[in-house]
Design a protein around this motif. Structure first.
Motif, PDB file in Angstrom:
ATOM      1  N   GLU A 135       3.188  -5.919  77.419  1.00  0.00           N
ATOM      2  CA  GLU A 135       3.962  -4.997  76.571  1.00  0.00           C
ATOM      3  C   GLU A 135       5.132  -4.403  77.370  1.00  0.00           C
ATOM      4  O   GLU A 135       6.279  -4.427  76.927  1.00  0.00           O
ATOM      5  CB  GLU A 135       3.053  -3.879  76.046  1.00  0.00           C
ATOM      6  CG  GLU A 135       3.811  -2.869  75.197  1.00  0.00           C
ATOM      7  CD  GLU A 135       2.980  -1.628  74.850  1.00  0.00           C
ATOM      8  OE1 GLU A 135       1.752  -1.638  75.095  1.00  0.00           O
ATOM      9  OE2 GLU A 135       3.572  -0.662  74.341  1.00  0.00           O
ATOM     10  N   LYS A 136       4.813  -3.907  78.566  1.00  0.00           N
ATOM     11  CA  LYS A 136       5.813  -3.245  79.410  1.00  0.00           C
ATOM     12  C   LYS A 136       6.926  -4.215  79.820  1.00  0.00           C
ATOM     13  O   LYS A 136       8.122  -3.905  79.713  1.00  0.00           O
ATOM     14  CB  LYS A 136       5.106  -2.699  80.667  1.00  0.00           C
ATOM     15  CG  LYS A 136       5.960  -1.805  81.534  1.00  0.00           C
ATOM     16  CD  LYS A 136       5.129  -1.169  82.654  1.00  0.00           C
ATOM     17  CE  LYS A 136       4.687  -2.206  83.665  1.00  0.00           C
ATOM     18  NZ  LYS A 136       5.230  -2.124  84.999  1.00  0.00           N
ATOM     19  N   VAL A 137       6.550  -5.411  80.277  1.00  0.00           N
ATOM     20  CA  VAL A 137       7.551  -6.358  80.794  1.00  0.00           C
ATOM     21  C   VAL A 137       8.442  -6.892  79.666  1.00  0.00           C
ATOM     22  O   VAL A 137       9.661  -7.023  79.837  1.00  0.00           O
ATOM     23  CB  VAL A 137       6.866  -7.517  81.562  1.00  0.00           C
ATOM     24  CG1 VAL A 137       7.892  -8.551  82.025  1.00  0.00           C
ATOM     25  CG2 VAL A 137       6.091  -6.974  82.760  1.00  0.00           C
ATOM     26  N   LEU A 138       7.850  -7.171  78.512  1.00  0.00           N
ATOM     27  CA  LEU A 138       8.666  -7.639  77.382  1.00  0.00           C
ATOM     28  C   LEU A 138       9.715  -6.592  77.027  1.00  0.00           C
ATOM     29  O   LEU A 138      10.877  -6.914  76.752  1.00  0.00           O
ATOM     30  CB  LEU A 138       7.801  -7.932  76.148  1.00  0.00           C
ATOM     31  CG  LEU A 138       6.827  -9.116  76.212  1.00  0.00           C
ATOM     32  CD1 LEU A 138       6.099  -9.278  74.883  1.00  0.00           C
ATOM     33  CD2 LEU A 138       7.532 -10.415  76.577  1.00  0.00           C
ATOM     34  N   LYS A 141      12.482  -6.266  79.814  1.00  0.00           N
ATOM     35  CA  LYS A 141      13.380  -7.421  79.868  1.00  0.00           C
ATOM     36  C   LYS A 141      13.942  -7.761  78.492  1.00  0.00           C
ATOM     37  O   LYS A 141      14.680  -8.740  78.347  1.00  0.00           O
ATOM     38  CB  LYS A 141      12.643  -8.635  80.441  1.00  0.00           C
ATOM     39  CG  LYS A 141      12.229  -8.439  81.894  1.00  0.00           C
ATOM     40  CD  LYS A 141      11.617  -9.706  82.463  1.00  0.00           C
ATOM     41  CE  LYS A 141      11.369  -9.582  83.945  1.00  0.00           C
ATOM     42  NZ  LYS A 141      12.456 -10.130  84.764  1.00  0.00           N
ATOM     43  N   ASN A 142      13.577  -6.982  77.505  1.00  0.00           N
ATOM     44  CA  ASN A 142      14.053  -7.182  76.131  1.00  0.00           C
ATOM     45  C   ASN A 142      13.875  -8.637  75.683  1.00  0.00           C
ATOM     46  O   ASN A 142      14.808  -9.294  75.235  1.00  0.00           O
ATOM     47  CB  ASN A 142      15.516  -6.752  76.016  1.00  0.00           C
ATOM     48  CG  ASN A 142      15.944  -6.597  74.558  1.00  0.00           C
ATOM     49  OD1 ASN A 142      15.088  -6.357  73.686  1.00  0.00           O
ATOM     50  ND2 ASN A 142      17.215  -6.764  74.286  1.00  0.00           N
ATOM     51  N   ILE A 143      12.651  -9.113  75.836  1.00  0.00           N
ATOM     52  CA  ILE A 143      12.337 -10.507  75.502  1.00  0.00           C
ATOM     53  C   ILE A 143      12.030 -10.630  74.013  1.00  0.00           C
ATOM     54  O   ILE A 143      11.196  -9.894  73.492  1.00  0.00           O
ATOM     55  CB  ILE A 143      11.155 -11.000  76.362  1.00  0.00           C
ATOM     56  CG1 ILE A 143      11.619 -11.120  77.821  1.00  0.00           C
ATOM     57  CG2 ILE A 143      10.608 -12.330  75.831  1.00  0.00           C
ATOM     58  CD1 ILE A 143      10.533 -11.481  78.799  1.00  0.00           C
ATOM     59  N   SER A 144      12.712 -11.566  73.346  1.00  0.00           N
ATOM     60  CA  SER A 144      12.603 -11.649  71.883  1.00  0.00           C
ATOM     61  C   SER A 144      11.756 -12.823  71.401  1.00  0.00           C
ATOM     62  O   SER A 144      11.372 -12.872  70.238  1.00  0.00           O
ATOM     63  CB  SER A 144      13.997 -11.728  71.255  1.00  0.00           C
ATOM     64  OG  SER A 144      14.776 -12.694  71.905  1.00  0.00           O
ATOM     65  N   VAL A 145      11.498 -13.777  72.283  1.00  0.00           N
ATOM     66  CA  VAL A 145      10.709 -14.944  71.874  1.00  0.00           C
ATOM     67  C   VAL A 145       9.563 -15.160  72.858  1.00  0.00           C
ATOM     68  O   VAL A 145       9.769 -15.137  74.071  1.00  0.00           O
ATOM     69  CB  VAL A 145      11.587 -16.216  71.804  1.00  0.00           C
ATOM     70  CG1 VAL A 145      10.740 -17.447  71.513  1.00  0.00           C
ATOM     71  CG2 VAL A 145      12.666 -16.063  70.720  1.00  0.00           C
ATOM     72  N   ALA A 162       1.467  -7.915  73.052  1.00  0.00           N
ATOM     73  CA  ALA A 162       2.879  -8.295  73.169  1.00  0.00           C
ATOM     74  C   ALA A 162       3.708  -7.711  72.017  1.00  0.00           C
ATOM     75  O   ALA A 162       4.835  -7.247  72.216  1.00  0.00           O
ATOM     76  CB  ALA A 162       3.010  -9.816  73.192  1.00  0.00           C
ATOM     77  N   LEU A 163       3.119  -7.712  70.822  1.00  0.00           N
ATOM     78  CA  LEU A 163       3.850  -7.212  69.649  1.00  0.00           C
ATOM     79  C   LEU A 163       4.155  -5.715  69.770  1.00  0.00           C
ATOM     80  O   LEU A 163       5.147  -5.230  69.227  1.00  0.00           O
ATOM     81  CB  LEU A 163       3.041  -7.491  68.377  1.00  0.00           C
ATOM     82  CG  LEU A 163       3.032  -8.958  67.921  1.00  0.00           C
ATOM     83  CD1 LEU A 163       1.937  -9.203  66.899  1.00  0.00           C
ATOM     84  CD2 LEU A 163       4.393  -9.372  67.352  1.00  0.00           C
ATOM     85  N   LYS A 164       3.312  -4.990  70.518  1.00  0.00           N
ATOM     86  CA  LYS A 164       3.525  -3.542  70.680  1.00  0.00           C
ATOM     87  C   LYS A 164       4.864  -3.232  71.347  1.00  0.00           C
ATOM     88  O   LYS A 164       5.399  -2.137  71.186  1.00  0.00           O
ATOM     89  CB  LYS A 164       2.394  -2.938  71.534  1.00  0.00           C
ATOM     90  CG  LYS A 164       1.082  -2.778  70.799  1.00  0.00           C
ATOM     91  CD  LYS A 164       0.083  -2.041  71.693  1.00  0.00           C
ATOM     92  CE  LYS A 164      -1.342  -2.198  71.196  1.00  0.00           C
ATOM     93  NZ  LYS A 164      -2.326  -1.841  72.259  1.00  0.00           N
ATOM     94  N   ALA A 165       5.385  -4.195  72.118  1.00  0.00           N
ATOM     95  CA  ALA A 165       6.665  -3.962  72.798  1.00  0.00           C
ATOM     96  C   ALA A 165       7.787  -3.718  71.791  1.00  0.00           C
ATOM     97  O   ALA A 165       8.751  -3.018  72.075  1.00  0.00           O
ATOM     98  CB  ALA A 165       7.004  -5.157  73.694  1.00  0.00           C
ATOM     99  N   GLY A 166       7.643  -4.334  70.613  1.00  0.00           N
ATOM    100  CA  GLY A 166       8.649  -4.126  69.574  1.00  0.00           C
ATOM    101  C   GLY A 166       9.913  -4.951  69.761  1.00  0.00           C
ATOM    102  O   GLY A 166      10.883  -4.789  69.027  1.00  0.00           O
ATOM    103  N   THR A 167       9.931  -5.839  70.752  1.00  0.00           N
ATOM    104  CA  THR A 167      11.130  -6.642  71.028  1.00  0.00           C
ATOM    105  C   THR A 167      11.042  -8.041  70.417  1.00  0.00           C
ATOM    106  O   THR A 167      12.056  -8.723  70.301  1.00  0.00           O
ATOM    107  CB  THR A 167      11.327  -6.824  72.550  1.00  0.00           C
ATOM    108  OG1 THR A 167      10.147  -7.452  73.088  1.00  0.00           O
ATOM    109  CG2 THR A 167      11.550  -5.488  73.231  1.00  0.00           C
ATOM    110  N   LEU A 168       9.837  -8.476  70.041  1.00  0.00           N
ATOM    111  CA  LEU A 168       9.652  -9.872  69.638  1.00  0.00           C
ATOM    112  C   LEU A 168      10.216 -10.165  68.247  1.00  0.00           C
ATOM    113  O   LEU A 168       9.966  -9.426  67.297  1.00  0.00           O
ATOM    114  CB  LEU A 168       8.170 -10.254  69.675  1.00  0.00           C
ATOM    115  CG  LEU A 168       7.558 -10.388  71.065  1.00  0.00           C
ATOM    116  CD1 LEU A 168       6.091 -10.816  70.950  1.00  0.00           C
ATOM    117  CD2 LEU A 168       8.320 -11.389  71.917  1.00  0.00           C
TER     118      LEU A 168
END
Lengths: 208, 208
Positions: A135-138, A141-145, A162-168
């Motif tokens: 979650e933190k790394v996504l 790094k603003n990772i979208s995929v 991973a979805l919690k990051a909100g960037t995907l």
């Protein structure tokens, strides 16, 4: 505009074929020839290309260069996509090494695994983090995929994190399990065992 | 009877879900629940299952056991398929190790590679032959299904050689290249780069 999945798939195949033809120094190509190489009907090729605004000249065909540029614009991404990959086993490493992925439009920017021997190292040049930090790394790094190549049992939990990051914006799922994603996140399953079952089914029933 | 590919794919997914429910000790399941887990509409589930001759009881649902047996018979293979795999790189090894493949209905019976270090050895317990011998080995072992996980450049040639054996009924192609097969041989492409391009395309166009 919701374009049907098979159309997008054909579009990607036209694009790849045109890249090859350009490399070969070809100037023009007909819908017949494109259809033959790709196993589509020539009429299908013409219909697809005219839908996207390209009309070939009767008796001449399409300009390879301009058709390639045209489809390139349709498929082009507005930014360079930043991809994460979770599960750096054999499949994960195969995905990393997959030559077709090595394009200008996307790059792997973080890997995730549970294996302590992999965490903190670089694999094929890319930093591997603990799956617990996904979650933190996504987000950082603003990772979208995200590509998911963990075993089926582990996939739902790590994807939920991973979805919690909100960037995907999209997930390519190689784990043989159904995942739940919120609206606004695109999920494309690539389930190899389903493809194999489909193959068996068709072989078995083809003479019915 | 030519059943549409998405229907076959859903059938495989119902089958997998029912296996899981059986393991969990569940006795009945509703079309609503199956639909929710698999992200299909309940009406779609009912339509699919009634097409294949199974009708649930209103207010009760389907018997997990009998529905599982029913779909199992539809998907069952009349023989134990013998699979060959050409290209034992990282992707090939991932395919070999893929747990979902380890079922009673099929097994890998020969591997093929160009690498002299691999030829003549066993990889994950299966003999690896030279790709030059693919025609001969497929014929000797009567192998009907081939998985292709070689680089795109090498795929057309080795597949042409393999087809000469005359034993192949189906090919699962992981090489990012179009292959030509004669009528009577089923080709299912699993092109990971196309799936990724599709994902990018949809993400880019989803707000159009």
């Amino acid at each position: 505009m919701r374009i049907a999945e098979p159309t997008v798939e054909r579009l990607v195949q036209y694009h790849r074929l045109l890249e090859q033809l350009r490399k070969d120094g070809r100037k023009v190509v007909s819908s017949q020839e494109m259809g033959e190489i790709l196993s589509f009907k020539a009429s299908q090729v013409r219909k697809d290309l005219s839908y996207f605004g390209e009309i070939g000249k009767r008796g001449v065909g399409y300009s390879v260069d301009s058709l390639h540029r045209h489809i390139d614009r349709i498929l082009a991404t507005p930014e360079k996509w930043s991809i994460g990959l979770v599960g750096v086993g054999k499949l994960g490493e195969a995905l990393l090494g997959y030559q077709a992925f090595r394009k200008e439009k996307f790059h792997f920017s973080a890997l995730f695994d549970n294996d302590k021997k992999k965490i903190g190292t670089k694999i094929q040049g890319i930093e591997c983090y603990s799956s617990d930090d996904i979650e933190k790394v996504l987000r950082e790094k603003n990772i979208s995929v995200l590509m998911v190549s963990v075993p089926a049992s582990g996939a739902p939990l790590v994807v939920a994190e991973a979805l919690k990051a909100g960037t995907l914006k999209g997930i390519l799922n190689f784990a043989p399990v159904s995942l739940t994603v919120p609206e606004g996140v695109l999920l494309i399953p690539v389930d190899i065992s389903i493809e194999l079952e489909k193959l068996f089914f068709y072989i078995k029933h083809k003479d019915d």
